[in-house]
Write a protein that holds these residues in place. Structure first.
Motif, mmCIF file in Angstrom:
data_model
loop_
_atom_site.group_PDB
_atom_site.id
_atom_site.type_symbol
_atom_site.label_atom_id
_atom_site.label_comp_id
_atom_site.label_asym_id
_atom_site.label_seq_id
_atom_site.Cartn_x
_atom_site.Cartn_y
_atom_site.Cartn_z
ATOM 1 N N LYS A 176 0.852 -1.191 0.000
ATOM 2 C CA LYS A 176 0.000 0.000 0.000
ATOM 3 C C LYS A 176 0.887 1.240 0.000
ATOM 4 O O LYS A 176 1.827 1.335 0.776
ATOM 5 C CB LYS A 176 -0.895 0.004 1.234
ATOM 6 N N PRO A 177 0.601 2.202 -0.891
ATOM 7 C CA PRO A 177 1.427 3.410 -0.917
ATOM 8 C C PRO A 177 1.225 4.243 0.343
ATOM 9 O O PRO A 177 0.123 4.294 0.889
ATOM 10 C CB PRO A 177 0.936 4.157 -2.161
ATOM 11 N N LYS A 178 2.284 4.848 0.792
ATOM 12 C CA LYS A 178 2.228 5.686 1.984
ATOM 13 C C LYS A 178 1.431 6.951 1.651
ATOM 14 O O LYS A 178 1.708 7.618 0.650
ATOM 15 C CB LYS A 178 3.649 6.047 2.398
#
Length: 140
Positions: free
Chosen positions: A102-104
């Motif tokens: 999951k992208p930050k």
């Protein structure tokens, strides 16, 4: 079953592999053997992948994705069909692993007080330089 992560596995039946003739140099060998592997994986209709992973995988796939949401990987680096099959599967696994991350989330920041002052100061300097470029006024 192909294990992607500890919680994600893909069934072998979801992969479609097809042998093709490899391009490039290789003499007579390349003309008579089908060692290249074309691996197809239907991302949109895969029951194993969660929706968020599917979306990220489609964006990671880029030009390797078809209009129907099928990821196509072509491996022809080796003279062996089995090694090309392994390479294609490893690339698929790596792509899916990257899609599971999951992208930050981005947190917008405000400029500091000193950076605002510095910007205004340089802006004033530029304005002063540019004002000197104009026609001379008769104030003197």
């Amino acid at each position: 079953m192909i294990e992607i992560t500890s919680w994600l596995r893909i069934d072998d039946d979801e992969l479609v592999e097809r042998a093709a003739r490899a391009s490039g140099p290789g003499g007579q060998h390349v003309n008579k053997t089908s060692t290249a592997i074309e691996l197809r994986f239907d991302v949109r209709n895969s029951p194993a992948l969660p929706e968020d992973v599917k979306v990220r995988l489609e964006s990671l796939g880029g030009s390797r994705m078809t209009q129907d949401g099928v990821l196509v990987l072509f491996a022809q680096g080796s003279r062996s069909q089995e090694m090309n099959r392994q390479e294609a599967r490893e690339r698929l696994i790596e792509l899916i692993r990257r899609a599971t991350e999951k992208p930050k989330p981005r947190r917008p920041t405000k400029p500091t007080y000193s950076s605002k002052l510095k910007r205004l100061e340089t802006k004033g300097k530029r304005a002063g330089i540019k004002s000197l470029r104009g026609k001379p006024r008769g104030d003197d």
